[in-house]
Design a protein around this motif. Structure first.
Motif, short mmCIF file in Angstrom:
data_model
loop_
_atom_site.label_atom_id
_atom_site.label_comp_id
_atom_site.label_asym_id
_atom_site.label_seq_id
_atom_site.Cartn_x
_atom_site.Cartn_y
_atom_site.Cartn_z
N SER A 109 0.83 -1.21 0.00
CA SER A 109 0.00 0.00 0.00
C SER A 109 0.87 1.26 0.00
N LYS A 110 2.02 1.21 0.66
CA LYS A 110 2.94 2.35 0.68
C LYS A 110 3.62 2.56 -0.67
N SER A 111 3.77 1.48 -1.43
CA SER A 111 4.45 1.59 -2.72
C SER A 111 3.56 2.16 -3.82
N CYS A 112 2.27 2.22 -3.56
CA CYS A 112 1.33 2.72 -4.57
C CYS A 112 1.00 4.18 -4.28
N SER A 113 1.12 5.01 -5.30
CA SER A 113 0.85 6.44 -5.09
C SER A 113 -0.65 6.73 -4.95
N GLY A 114 -1.49 5.85 -5.45
CA GLY A 114 -2.92 6.03 -5.32
C GLY A 114 -3.45 7.27 -6.03
N ASP A 115 -2.85 7.57 -7.17
CA ASP A 115 -3.27 8.77 -7.92
C ASP A 115 -4.05 8.36 -9.17
N ASP A 116 -4.12 9.25 -10.14
CA ASP A 116 -4.89 9.01 -11.36
C ASP A 116 -4.14 8.21 -12.42
N ARG A 117 -2.87 7.93 -12.18
CA ARG A 117 -2.09 7.16 -13.15
C ARG A 117 -2.49 5.68 -13.09
N ASP A 119 -0.54 2.97 -13.53
CA ASP A 119 0.43 2.01 -12.99
C ASP A 119 0.19 1.83 -11.49
N CYS A 120 0.25 0.56 -11.07
CA CYS A 120 -0.05 0.25 -9.67
C CYS A 120 0.84 -0.90 -9.19
N PRO A 121 1.77 -0.63 -8.29
CA PRO A 121 2.65 -1.68 -7.76
C PRO A 121 1.89 -2.80 -7.03
N ILE A 122 0.73 -2.48 -6.51
CA ILE A 122 -0.06 -3.52 -5.82
C ILE A 122 -0.51 -4.57 -6.83
N LEU A 123 -1.10 -4.11 -7.93
CA LEU A 123 -1.55 -5.04 -8.97
C LEU A 123 -0.36 -5.77 -9.59
N ASP A 124 0.75 -5.07 -9.76
CA ASP A 124 1.95 -5.71 -10.31
C ASP A 124 2.42 -6.85 -9.40
N ALA A 125 2.41 -6.60 -8.11
CA ALA A 125 2.85 -7.62 -7.16
C ALA A 125 1.89 -8.83 -7.16
N LEU A 126 0.60 -8.57 -7.27
CA LEU A 126 -0.38 -9.65 -7.31
C LEU A 126 -0.27 -10.46 -8.59
N ALA A 127 0.15 -9.81 -9.66
CA ALA A 127 0.28 -10.47 -10.96
C ALA A 127 1.58 -11.23 -11.12
N SER A 128 2.59 -10.92 -10.31
CA SER A 128 3.88 -11.58 -10.48
C SER A 128 3.91 -12.90 -9.71
#
Length: 130
Positions: A109-117, A119-128
């Motif tokens: 949750s800290k790695s995701c900026s939570g903005d309008d872009r 890209d999302c590190p949370i989804l990336d981590a779940l997908a890897s």
């Protein structure tokens, strides 16, 4: 008592009481004329016992063992304590797993900026697969 009364007094649902009866945890008398189950005070006490044990997280099999020990007035208390300590160990292990999972999710949750872009590190981590 009928199943509805037994469920109400024991604090369980009718479906749960019927299930416990079907798997032999409680063996209500079955009226041969109408096939209705009739529950005694002893059956209600067993249902309440099982309900409390389940709220402590004991499995059906563990409840069966505990109920057997409860009904055996000559049983050594060490058997009951052993079952309880095993359950505590399982709970402690589960708590450790949950704490670790919480840490990982917090980091994500800290790695995701939570903005309008997009890209999302949370989804990336779940997908890897790592």
């Amino acid at each position: 008592m009928n199943i509805g009364q037994a469920a109400k007094i024991s604090g369980l649902t009718i479906k749960t009481v019927r299930y416990y009866d079907n798997i032999g945890l409680v063996m209500a008398y079955q009226d041969p004329e109408n096939q209705y189950r009739v529950y005694s005070k002893d059956d209600i006490a067993k249902l309440q016992f099982i309900g409390r044990a389940r709220r402590f997280g004991f499995s059906i099999q563990e409840c069966r063992e505990l109920l057997s020990l409860y009904q055996d007035k000559n049983r050594p208390s060490r058997e009951v304590k052993e079952l309880t300590l095993e359950k505590l160990s399982k709970i402690d292990n589960k708590l450790d797993e949950l704490k670790n999972l919480r840490k990982q999710l917090y980091r994500l949750s800290k790695s995701c900026s939570g903005d309008d872009r997009p890209d999302c590190p949370i989804l990336d981590a779940l997908a890897s697969e790592n």
